[in-house]
Design a protein around this motif. Structure first.
Motif, PDB file in Angstrom:
ATOM      1  N   THR A 148      25.668 -55.806  16.259  1.00  0.00           N
ATOM      2  CA  THR A 148      26.699 -54.827  15.928  1.00  0.00           C
ATOM      3  C   THR A 148      26.963 -53.980  17.180  1.00  0.00           C
ATOM      4  N   TYR A 149      28.223 -53.767  17.470  1.00  0.00           N
ATOM      5  CA  TYR A 149      28.601 -53.160  18.752  1.00  0.00           C
ATOM      6  C   TYR A 149      29.275 -51.807  18.553  1.00  0.00           C
ATOM      7  N   TYR A 150      28.829 -50.818  19.329  1.00  0.00           N
ATOM      8  CA  TYR A 150      29.459 -49.498  19.382  1.00  0.00           C
ATOM      9  C   TYR A 150      29.721 -49.162  20.845  1.00  0.00           C
ATOM     10  N   GLN A 151      30.708 -48.313  21.083  1.00  0.00           N
ATOM     11  CA  GLN A 151      30.949 -47.884  22.453  1.00  0.00           C
ATOM     12  C   GLN A 151      31.345 -46.414  22.490  1.00  0.00           C
ATOM     13  N   ALA A 152      31.017 -45.775  23.629  1.00  0.00           N
ATOM     14  CA  ALA A 152      31.375 -44.376  23.845  1.00  0.00           C
ATOM     15  C   ALA A 152      31.814 -44.207  25.287  1.00  0.00           C
ATOM     16  N   LYS A 153      32.825 -43.350  25.492  1.00  0.00           N
ATOM     17  CA  LYS A 153      33.362 -43.155  26.840  1.00  0.00           C
ATOM     18  C   LYS A 153      33.390 -41.696  27.274  1.00  0.00           C
ATOM     19  N   ASP A 154      32.936 -40.809  26.401  1.00  0.00           N
ATOM     20  CA  ASP A 154      32.862 -39.389  26.737  1.00  0.00           C
ATOM     21  C   ASP A 154      31.909 -38.738  25.754  1.00  0.00           C
ATOM     22  N   GLU A 155      31.714 -37.414  25.907  1.00  0.00           N
ATOM     23  CA  GLU A 155      30.759 -36.713  25.060  1.00  0.00           C
ATOM     24  C   GLU A 155      31.155 -36.756  23.584  1.00  0.00           C
ATOM     25  N   THR A 156      32.425 -36.603  23.314  1.00  0.00           N
ATOM     26  CA  THR A 156      32.890 -36.574  21.926  1.00  0.00           C
ATOM     27  C   THR A 156      32.659 -37.911  21.236  1.00  0.00           C
ATOM     28  N   SER A 157      33.052 -39.004  21.888  1.00  0.00           N
ATOM     29  CA  SER A 157      32.865 -40.319  21.273  1.00  0.00           C
ATOM     30  C   SER A 157      31.390 -40.687  21.173  1.00  0.00           C
ATOM     31  N   LEU A 158      30.569 -40.204  22.133  1.00  0.00           N
ATOM     32  CA  LEU A 158      29.129 -40.463  22.065  1.00  0.00           C
ATOM     33  C   LEU A 158      28.526 -39.769  20.852  1.00  0.00           C
ATOM     34  N   GLU A 159      28.918 -38.517  20.609  1.00  0.00           N
ATOM     35  CA  GLU A 159      28.423 -37.798  19.438  1.00  0.00           C
ATOM     36  C   GLU A 159      28.881 -38.470  18.148  1.00  0.00           C
ATOM     37  N   ASN A 160      30.111 -38.949  18.135  1.00  0.00           N
ATOM     38  CA  ASN A 160      30.651 -39.588  16.928  1.00  0.00           C
ATOM     39  C   ASN A 160      29.992 -40.923  16.632  1.00  0.00           C
ATOM     40  N   GLN A 161      29.711 -41.699  17.672  1.00  0.00           N
ATOM     41  CA  GLN A 161      29.146 -43.037  17.481  1.00  0.00           C
ATOM     42  C   GLN A 161      27.631 -43.016  17.265  1.00  0.00           C
ATOM     43  N   TRP A 162      26.991 -41.959  17.738  1.00  0.00           N
ATOM     44  CA  TRP A 162      25.522 -41.931  17.747  1.00  0.00           C
ATOM     45  C   TRP A 162      24.924 -42.100  16.352  1.00  0.00           C
ATOM     46  N   GLN A 163      25.390 -41.339  15.401  1.00  0.00           N
ATOM     47  CA  GLN A 163      24.781 -41.376  14.076  1.00  0.00           C
ATOM     48  C   GLN A 163      25.003 -42.727  13.401  1.00  0.00           C
ATOM     49  N   LEU A 164      26.188 -43.314  13.600  1.00  0.00           N
ATOM     50  CA  LEU A 164      26.447 -44.652  13.054  1.00  0.00           C
ATOM     51  C   LEU A 164      25.472 -45.664  13.649  1.00  0.00           C
ATOM     52  N   PHE A 165      25.298 -45.576  14.951  1.00  0.00           N
ATOM     53  CA  PHE A 165      24.388 -46.470  15.676  1.00  0.00           C
ATOM     54  C   PHE A 165      22.954 -46.300  15.177  1.00  0.00           C
ATOM     55  N   MET A 166      22.518 -45.064  15.011  1.00  0.00           N
ATOM     56  CA  MET A 166      21.143 -44.805  14.597  1.00  0.00           C
ATOM     57  C   MET A 166      20.888 -45.179  13.141  1.00  0.00           C
ATOM     58  N   ASN A 167      21.894 -45.050  12.315  1.00  0.00           N
ATOM     59  CA  ASN A 167      21.702 -45.319  10.881  1.00  0.00           C
ATOM     60  C   ASN A 167      21.686 -46.798  10.543  1.00  0.00           C
ATOM     61  N   LEU A 168      22.177 -47.643  11.454  1.00  0.00           N
ATOM     62  CA  LEU A 168      22.216 -49.080  11.188  1.00  0.00           C
ATOM     63  C   LEU A 168      20.837 -49.700  11.440  1.00  0.00           C
ATOM     64  N   ASN A 169      20.223 -50.258  10.403  1.00  0.00           N
ATOM     65  CA  ASN A 169      18.903 -50.867  10.552  1.00  0.00           C
ATOM     66  C   ASN A 169      18.807 -52.254   9.935  1.00  0.00           C
ATOM     67  N   ASP A 170      19.954 -52.836   9.556  1.00  0.00           N
ATOM     68  CA  ASP A 170      19.918 -54.174   8.965  1.00  0.00           C
ATOM     69  C   ASP A 170      20.509 -55.233   9.895  1.00  0.00           C
ATOM     70  N   ASN A 171      20.737 -54.854  11.165  1.00  0.00           N
ATOM     71  CA  ASN A 171      21.221 -55.813  12.157  1.00  0.00           C
ATOM     72  C   ASN A 171      20.993 -55.238  13.547  1.00  0.00           C
ATOM     73  N   PRO A 172      20.579 -56.066  14.523  1.00  0.00           N
ATOM     74  CA  PRO A 172      20.425 -55.552  15.894  1.00  0.00           C
ATOM     75  C   PRO A 172      21.746 -54.969  16.384  1.00  0.00           C
ATOM     76  N   SER A 173      21.675 -53.946  17.235  1.00  0.00           N
ATOM     77  CA  SER A 173      22.906 -53.258  17.630  1.00  0.00           C
ATOM     78  C   SER A 173      22.867 -52.838  19.090  1.00  0.00           C
ATOM     79  N   ILE A 174      24.058 -52.660  19.647  1.00  0.00           N
ATOM     80  CA  ILE A 174      24.240 -52.202  21.028  1.00  0.00           C
ATOM     81  C   ILE A 174      25.174 -50.998  21.018  1.00  0.00           C
ATOM     82  N   LEU A 175      24.765 -49.929  21.676  1.00  0.00           N
ATOM     83  CA  LEU A 175      25.656 -48.808  21.962  1.00  0.00           C
ATOM     84  C   LEU A 175      25.913 -48.815  23.462  1.00  0.00           C
ATOM     85  N   GLU A 176      27.140 -49.126  23.850  1.00  0.00           N
ATOM     86  CA  GLU A 176      27.494 -49.167  25.269  1.00  0.00           C
ATOM     87  C   GLU A 176      28.179 -47.857  25.651  1.00  0.00           C
ATOM     88  N   ILE A 177      27.544 -47.137  26.576  1.00  0.00           N
ATOM     89  CA  ILE A 177      28.059 -45.842  27.027  1.00  0.00           C
ATOM     90  C   ILE A 177      28.669 -46.028  28.409  1.00  0.00           C
TER      91      ILE A 177
END
Length: 550
Positions: free
Chosen positions: A504-533
């Motif tokens: 599962t893929y997430y991306q962030a390009k600034d502080e606002t998008s990083l804050e928004n994507q972080w909780q989604l990324f952390m809450n996902l535990n039923d599939n390996p995931s990548i957060l690309e900053i």
């Protein structure tokens, strides 16, 4: 039960079983078929893993052994397959992690005659292995003894060993009963009684400036009672790194932040009378440079096996574990009047304040991203970190003391960091998060070609479009040569790799998008995931350089 027909393969497999070597990482091939058949048909005992890319397989095994604290075996076919294990073998050698390489080979008379898939496999890891068992083609007591020794050396000396096994065709024939009874040697783990000489206790008790520098260390290596004694000693400054996994509120874990602004006079004042080191490799280049220039009168290193003269002043190697050393030293220590600890603790507090001020001023960047991540990581996790800029930025930020940190610091290479993290995640009882830079991640992208990745495994990928750390080094010039051959500038992202390997893929390009994507990324535990900053390519070096001037 099904066994390979070849007696030599039977002997090796049965000795591994008798010696408790359970985890077998297999690189698919043909010449190693007798071993693959033997191990995989006893999966009531052996736990077998199939990893196609040999370099990834070796680092995957390394990560497993890192967490298990026991040998993991690697099995490959003949030829160049074996050479792809070498980076991980070197890392295991310097990080003191037990792995056993088992390479299938052509018979001796097929080597160097122009036969296919043959190289000189015997002793190929000689410079970075503890023992090389070059077997002959037929089962024998001599071969059995070599197999036993290879296992014992990996366990007792904590590192890689190599068993080279020549097989003649046919390779796939099976039998239902063993035709050999292999010879087993008793394992004699040398226990050395340690007694600390009184002269060292006297030296300790008379010194007013004592510096303890802790390298890479397993969690919970030092008793809490001993930590408290060191923390209360006014003549002792304890420097740790994130990979030290050693915590106390009085210990200083941001070494570079503390010492970089020092003048020559400051360094002379900080120069210790006694330096004590233990643990593995140290990340900080600055502390190494300081101790090489301002050498301590005494440098004592504590390790059961090795003592590197890293600072050119090693005076004593204590062949024991830190707990035993400090138990004997500190039970006889006496209070000495000193301002050493108090003075540098106050400086450290000032540095912490300036750190916060600086972080609040800078724009979104690598440093800002690491600061955010460090404050928002969950507690009680395993944190795996890649080399180069990732591990160096981590030294500058604060993370919760419940987080266990690991990094391949033996050779400090970027190759295999992702594979190591996945192997470690598989064997850890804690959720694993892996922090990496873009070059390291793309270099080891085949690590994701792996059927054993835990569902809650997470990757935080800092993508600054190249090897930004090279911009910090002396000699940086904004030229095509630099951008192409040093920084390796690129415009890649991980989205298609994530799709291909079902992350599962997430991306962030600034502080606002990083804050928004972080909780989604952390809450996902039923599939390996990548957060690309994504961070800017060109400003990170200036931000980091200016940090050390504030």
């Amino acid at each position: 039960m099904i066994y390979p027909k070849i007696p030599l393969a039977q002997s090796l497999i049965e000795i591994f079983k008798a010696k408790g070597i359970q985890h077998i990482v297999i690189s698919p091939g043909s010449r190693n078929a007798p071993l693959t058949i033997g191990f995989s048909n006893q999966q009531d005992y052996f736990k077998c893993y199939s990893i196609a890319d040999e370099r990834c397989a070796a680092f995957f095994a390394l990560g497993m052994a890192q967490q298990l604290n026991q040998p993991v075996a690697l099995v490959c076919t003949s030829g160049s397959a074996l050479l792809n294990y070498y980076p991980a073998v070197a890392e295991a050698f310097y990080s003191q992690i037990p792995i056993i390489v088992v390479s299938a080979d052509r018979p001796h008379d097929k080597i160097d005659i122009g036969d296919g898939q043959t190289i000189r496999q015997e002793n190929v890891f000689a410079n970075h292995s503890l023992y090389n068992a070059n077997l002959t083609e037929y089962a024998s007591n001599d071969n059995d003894i070599k197999i036993n020794v290879a296992i014992h050396e990996a366990i007792s000396k904590k590192g890689p060993t190599h068993i080279n096994v020549p097989f003649e065709e046919p390779l796939y024939d099976l039998v239902s009963a063993l035709s050999v009874t292999p010879k087993l040697l008793p394992f004699e783990n040398e226990s050395i009684e340690f007694a600390l000489d009184e002269k060292f206790i006297q030296q300790w008790n008379s010194a007013k400036k004592k510096l303890i520098l802790v390298g890479e260390l397993k969690p919970n290596s030092i008793e809490s009672s001993l930590i408290e004694i060191l923390a209360k000693d006014d003549s002792v400054v304890v420097l740790t790194e994130k990979t030290s996994n050693l915590h106390h509120e009085t210990f200083i874990d941001t070494i570079d932040t503390l010492i970089t602004p020092f003048s020559d006079d400051d360094f002379k004042d900080f120069q210790p009378e006694i330096l004590i080191t233990f643990g593995g490799m140290v990340v900080s280049k600055r502390i190494k440079a300081f101790l090489r220039k301002y050498k301590p009168k005494e440098h004592w290193h504590i390790d059961t096996l090795r003592a590197y003269n890293t600072y050119g002043s090693l005076s004593q190697h204590f062949k024991t574990i830190p707990n035993d050393f400090f138990r004997q030293l500190l039970t006889k220590s006496i209070k000495v009047e000193s301002t050493y600890k108090d003075f540098y603790s106050k400086i450290n507090e000032v540095r912490k304040g300036k750190h916060i001020e600086y972080i609040n001023e800078i724009p979104f960047s690598d440093f800002k991203a690491f600061e955010f991540v460090s404050h928002n990581l969950p507690k009680d996790i395993q944190l795996q970190v890649s080399n180069s800029s990732a591990i160096r930025y981590l030294q500058l930020v604060t993370i919760d003391k419940s987080i266990e940190v690991f990094c391949n610091r033996g050779t400090s290479g970027i190759d295999g960091s992702t594979s190591t993290a996945i192997g470690a995640a598989l064997q850890s009882n804690k959720p694993t998060i892996f922090i990496t830079g873009d070059i390291s991640f793309f270099y080891d992208s085949n690590a994701l070609w792996n059927n054993y990745i835990p569902k809650n495994f997470k990757i935080i990928l800092i993508n600054n479009s190249g090897g930004g750390i090279f911009r910090i080094l002396p000699g940086h010039q904004e030229t095509e040569v630099f951008n192409t051959f040093f920084e390796t500038s690129h415009h890649l992202n991980a989205s298609n790799l994530a799709k291909m390997f079902d992350f599962t893929y997430y991306q962030a390009k600034d502080e606002t998008s990083l804050e928004n994507q972080w909780q989604l990324f952390m809450n996902l535990n039923d599939n390996p995931s990548i957060l690309e900053i994504f961070t800017p390519e060109k400003i990170n070096n200036k931000i980091l350089t200016n940090y050390f001037k504030c």
